[in-house]
Design an enzyme around this catalytic site. Sequence first.
Site, short mmCIF file in Angstrom:
data_model
loop_
_atom_site.label_atom_id
_atom_site.label_comp_id
_atom_site.label_asym_id
_atom_site.label_seq_id
_atom_site.Cartn_x
_atom_site.Cartn_y
_atom_site.Cartn_z
N TYR A 1 0.85 -1.21 0.00
CA TYR A 1 0.00 0.00 0.00
C TYR A 1 0.88 1.24 0.00
CZ TYR A 1 -3.64 -3.27 1.63
OH TYR A 1 -4.53 -4.30 1.77
N HIS B 1 -1.58 -17.11 2.38
CA HIS B 1 -0.58 -17.23 1.31
C HIS B 1 0.39 -16.03 1.27
CE1 HIS B 1 -2.87 -15.05 -2.24
NE2 HIS B 1 -2.78 -14.30 -1.18
N ASP B 2 0.07 -14.99 2.02
CA ASP B 2 0.97 -13.82 2.07
C ASP B 2 2.16 -14.06 3.00
OD1 ASP B 2 -0.70 -12.31 0.46
OD2 ASP B 2 -1.75 -11.38 2.14
N ASN C 1 4.15 -15.90 -7.88
CA ASN C 1 3.70 -14.52 -7.66
C ASN C 1 3.83 -14.13 -6.19
OD1 ASN C 1 2.64 -12.09 -8.81
ND2 ASN C 1 0.81 -12.50 -7.59
C1 LIG Z 1 -4.14 -10.57 -0.16
S1 LIG Z 1 -5.22 -9.55 0.69
C2 LIG Z 1 -6.72 -10.52 0.70
C3 LIG Z 1 -7.93 -9.68 0.91
C4 LIG Z 1 -9.26 -10.42 0.91
N1 LIG Z 1 -9.35 -11.38 2.00
C5 LIG Z 1 -9.51 -11.07 -0.41
O1 LIG Z 1 -9.49 -12.30 -0.51
O2 LIG Z 1 -9.74 -10.34 -1.37
C6 LIG Z 1 -4.67 -9.61 2.37
C7 LIG Z 1 -5.47 -8.71 3.29
O3 LIG Z 1 -4.93 -8.82 4.60
C8 LIG Z 1 -4.89 -7.51 5.16
N2 LIG Z 1 -3.84 -7.47 6.20
C9 LIG Z 1 -2.51 -7.58 6.02
N3 LIG Z 1 -1.87 -7.51 7.21
C10 LIG Z 1 -2.84 -7.34 8.15
C11 LIG Z 1 -2.80 -7.21 9.56
N4 LIG Z 1 -1.64 -7.22 10.23
N5 LIG Z 1 -3.97 -7.07 10.21
C12 LIG Z 1 -5.16 -7.03 9.54
N6 LIG Z 1 -5.24 -7.18 8.19
C13 LIG Z 1 -4.10 -7.32 7.51
C14 LIG Z 1 -4.56 -6.63 3.99
O4 LIG Z 1 -4.86 -5.28 4.20
C15 LIG Z 1 -5.42 -7.26 2.90
O5 LIG Z 1 -6.71 -6.73 2.90
#
Ligand SMILES: C[S@@+](CC[C@H](N)C(=O)[O-])C[C@H]1O[C@@H](n2cnc3c(N)ncnc32)[C@H](O)[C@@H]1O
Length: 343
Positions: A144, A252-253, A299
């Site tokens: 972001y 997966h992140d 990816n």
């Molecule tokens: C790959 S996106 C998936 C979003 C959604 N679940 C989807 O399938 O479209 C990962 C999400 O996790 C959120 N995220 C990442 N780190 C986070 C944290 N520490 N606490 C809360 N949300 C988090 C991100 O902002 C993002 O919206």
Amino acid sequence: MSSPEGPRPGLLDQYSQGFMVSQVLFAACELGVFDVLAEAPGPGSDAVAARLGTSSRDEMLLDVCVSQALQMEVRGGKALYDNTELSSTYLVRSHPRSQHNMLLYLARTTYLCWAHLAQAVREGKNQYLTAFGVPSDQLFTAIYRSEGERLMFMRALQDVWSVQGRSVLSAFDLSPFPLICDLGGCSGALAKECVALYPGCRVTVFDIPAVVQTAKRHFLSPEEGRIGFQEGDFFEDPLPEADLYILARVLHDWTDEKCSQLLAKIHQACKPGGGALVIESLLDADGRGPLTTQLYSLNMLVQTEGKERTPAQYRALLAAAGFGDAQCRRTPAGTYGAILARK
Ligand SMILES: C[S@@+](CC[C@H](N)C(=O)[O-])C[C@H]1O[C@@H](n2cnc3c(N)ncnc32)[C@H](O)[C@@H]1O
């Protein structure tokens, strides 16, 4: 088995020049070709150029699009273009199932990270620093990196659930879970599908403050009274109360260690009988397919700290956190599958 004529050289061209095929689609989306044709079908390339404000050489792009997502008819010696069913549904910006934003995100962000795939493999880490000059030790600060980038990412992710949301959410009957928390629920796109599919449920979308604020500004509509948002960090802050915790494209992140940390926290917050629903693109049991998921995993290498996993790998992570009885269901046509585990 090798053929007597040897391998087909054309195949190598097809693979090595595959990026040109993607770029044609990306450029046509960016220029608005599919939108212009949806407004007034059947123009010649000169009329398309006039409406798009492009050069008269746009015919080259339109003719290649004909091999992908346009149709063309020659009348009176003149080529006239129109959308196909594929482009009308998925590439015209205003269609409810449009993937336009996802294509823009792939073109403007993902593609630039993939340009450094070899370096990512060498270093074993994502390429935000090389591609955009931003450090990636805080993953979502890099993802972001500007307000515009956050909005583009959120819109892109939303596109996928407009097509596949219903099928992943109906892989299991979720009606026994009236209070659902979508952790990392982003714009609320999956939550919207969830309340539409399960009239008895309410969903809390939990995400970091900047995302929740952007969701409220750009994505929330008044009829979604059964969706609430809560700001927080799922690694650090208390989790909202819920009967079911959804993690869609979240695990997966992250590395196995971070996934374990998050799942243990969810298990602690979960009521007995409550559940965790993991929604991800699933690798085959041996990890060697499907190709789409293997590519998604690469990816994850160029864009995150994580990877795609097999159902057994997710089951092991869930079991280590205390969840039992994990069942996995793949959706018939889609890229994503679901794993439901109970406390
Ligand atoms: C790959 S996106 C998936 C979003 C959604 N679940 C989807 O399938 O479209 C990962 C999400 O996790 C959120 N995220 C990442 N780190 C986070 C944290 N520490 N606490 C809360 N949300 C988090 C991100 O902002 C993002 O919206």
